[in-house]
Scaffold this motif. Structure first.
Motif, PDB file in Angstrom:
ATOM      1  N   UNK A  10       1.676 -38.053 -20.487  1.00  0.00           N
ATOM      2  CA  UNK A  10       0.653 -38.896 -19.873  1.00  0.00           C
ATOM      3  C   UNK A  10       1.306 -39.932 -18.962  1.00  0.00           C
ATOM      4  N   UNK A  11       0.667 -40.201 -17.840  1.00  0.00           N
ATOM      5  CA  UNK A  11       1.203 -41.209 -16.936  1.00  0.00           C
ATOM      6  C   UNK A  11       1.278 -42.566 -17.615  1.00  0.00           C
ATOM      7  N   UNK A  12       2.317 -43.308 -17.264  1.00  0.00           N
ATOM      8  CA  UNK A  12       2.471 -44.680 -17.759  1.00  0.00           C
ATOM      9  C   UNK A  12       1.983 -45.695 -16.730  1.00  0.00           C
ATOM     10  N   UNK A  13       1.520 -45.200 -15.592  1.00  0.00           N
ATOM     11  CA  UNK A  13       1.068 -46.106 -14.542  1.00  0.00           C
ATOM     12  C   UNK A  13      -0.207 -46.820 -15.004  1.00  0.00           C
ATOM     13  N   UNK A  14      -0.273 -48.149 -14.913  1.00  0.00           N
ATOM     14  CA  UNK A  14      -1.451 -48.872 -15.398  1.00  0.00           C
ATOM     15  C   UNK A  14      -2.724 -48.544 -14.642  1.00  0.00           C
ATOM     16  N   UNK A  15      -2.587 -48.058 -13.399  1.00  0.00           N
ATOM     17  CA  UNK A  15      -3.759 -47.679 -12.619  1.00  0.00           C
ATOM     18  C   UNK A  15      -3.987 -46.174 -12.620  1.00  0.00           C
ATOM     19  N   UNK A  16      -3.240 -45.472 -13.482  1.00  0.00           N
ATOM     20  CA  UNK A  16      -3.406 -44.028 -13.703  1.00  0.00           C
ATOM     21  C   UNK A  16      -3.052 -43.169 -12.496  1.00  0.00           C
ATOM     22  N   UNK A  17      -2.171 -43.676 -11.636  1.00  0.00           N
ATOM     23  CA  UNK A  17      -1.610 -42.815 -10.593  1.00  0.00           C
ATOM     24  C   UNK A  17      -0.516 -41.950 -11.216  1.00  0.00           C
ATOM     25  N   UNK A  18      -0.245 -40.775 -10.648  1.00  0.00           N
ATOM     26  CA  UNK A  18       0.817 -39.934 -11.205  1.00  0.00           C
ATOM     27  C   UNK A  18       2.156 -40.645 -11.220  1.00  0.00           C
ATOM     28  N   UNK A  19       2.911 -40.411 -12.276  1.00  0.00           N
ATOM     29  CA  UNK A  19       4.247 -40.970 -12.382  1.00  0.00           C
ATOM     30  C   UNK A  19       5.276 -40.005 -11.824  1.00  0.00           C
ATOM     31  N   UNK A  20       6.543 -40.280 -12.028  1.00  0.00           N
ATOM     32  CA  UNK A  20       7.594 -39.392 -11.528  1.00  0.00           C
ATOM     33  C   UNK A  20       7.478 -37.995 -12.125  1.00  0.00           C
ATOM     34  N   UNK A  21       7.712 -36.997 -11.303  1.00  0.00           N
ATOM     35  CA  UNK A  21       7.646 -35.623 -11.772  1.00  0.00           C
ATOM     36  C   UNK A  21       8.990 -35.140 -12.273  1.00  0.00           C
ATOM     37  N   UNK A  22       8.961 -34.340 -13.332  1.00  0.00           N
ATOM     38  CA  UNK A  22      10.165 -33.653 -13.772  1.00  0.00           C
ATOM     39  C   UNK A  22      10.325 -32.399 -12.907  1.00  0.00           C
ATOM     40  N   UNK A  23      11.402 -31.662 -13.096  1.00  0.00           N
ATOM     41  CA  UNK A  23      11.717 -30.574 -12.169  1.00  0.00           C
ATOM     42  C   UNK A  23      11.294 -29.186 -12.651  1.00  0.00           C
ATOM     43  N   UNK A  24      10.614 -29.096 -13.800  1.00  0.00           N
ATOM     44  CA  UNK A  24      10.241 -27.784 -14.327  1.00  0.00           C
ATOM     45  C   UNK A  24       9.352 -26.987 -13.394  1.00  0.00           C
ATOM     46  N   UNK A  25       8.312 -27.619 -12.863  1.00  0.00           N
ATOM     47  CA  UNK A  25       7.401 -26.915 -11.952  1.00  0.00           C
ATOM     48  C   UNK A  25       8.131 -26.500 -10.688  1.00  0.00           C
TER      49      UNK A  25
END
Length: 226
Positions: A107-122
């Motif tokens: 789950x994103x940790x951004x307080x405004x619910x914007x996407x956070x940093x992506x991991x490289x799996x996708x």
């Protein structure tokens, strides 16, 4: 379906899904209720999603058999075997199925619910298979099950929310296909995927991503629309 009972549905962008062949959907993650909302959206397209799901859930007596029956793909987090999940994902894509990934990994940790940093799996799966990556953004599930730190995990069905799920055009990664999948290449591919998801979410929310500095893997450097 749970989301039909919990709220109204506003589905957008299904024309961006490939008509033939397998593809990857990269989805933002802001609520534990997300999989129900996005899963129903994807199911209505005629191609149910195959989620990459943490392996511990497959060991549970009731949940595990259901996940296996639905063709979901186990991932052993924080393990040297985590990469083996890509084998199952590759097989699903080869069968022409949809593999759904939450690139943030949590789950994103951004307080405004914007996407956070992506991991490289996708990104790794996309470059390995050259399958199209369709960015998907959703908004509204957090009103039913708020993420941690924003109202706890208390389930709320009133007022009845509208669940918006939208798909965008496939992410252009063609110029990266013939490169070695180095850390830099994977970061670039992941950044493009997260930027595409965020652009779709901007459209849903009618807001511009604020571009906070220091959030590697997010589209902080992307020029914002005027």
């Amino acid at each position: 379906m749970a989301c039909r009972l919990a709220g109204r549905s506003d589905w957008r962008g299904t024309e961006h899904f490939p008509r033939q062949g397998g593809y990857i959907t990269a989805v933002n993650h802001s609520s534990a209720f997300d999989p129900f909302v996005y899963g129903y959206f994807q199911y209505r397209t005629g191609l149910p999603p195959r989620f990459l799901i943490k392996s511990s859930l497959f060991a549970r007596p009731l949940v595990g058999p259901l996940l296996r029956a639905a063709g979901q793909i186990p991932v052993e987090r924080a393990s040297s075997r985590a990469a083996q999940a890509l084998d199952g994902a590759r097989e699903a894509l080869a069968r022409g199925e949809c593999v759904a990934i939450y690139p943030e990994g949590t789950l994103t940790r951004d307080p405004d619910l914007w996407p956070g940093p992506g991991k490289t799996g996708a990104a790794r799966l996309a470059l390995l298979t050259r399958a199209p990556v369709v960015p998907v953004a959703q908004w509204g599930a957090h009103r039913v099950v708020p993420p941690y730190g924003l109202g706890g995990r208390r389930v709320r069905f009133r007022p009845r929310p509208t669940f918006v799920v939208a798909a965008g055009p496939p992410v252009d990664l063609a110029d990266l296909y013939d490169h070695e999948p180095t850390a830099a290449v994977l970061r670039e591919a992941s950044a493009r995927i997260m930027a595409a998801i965020t652009a779709v979410l901007e459209d849903i929310r009618g807001e511009q991503y604020p571009g906070r500095p220091g959030e590697a893997g997010t589209p902080a450097a992307r020029p914002l629309a005027s």
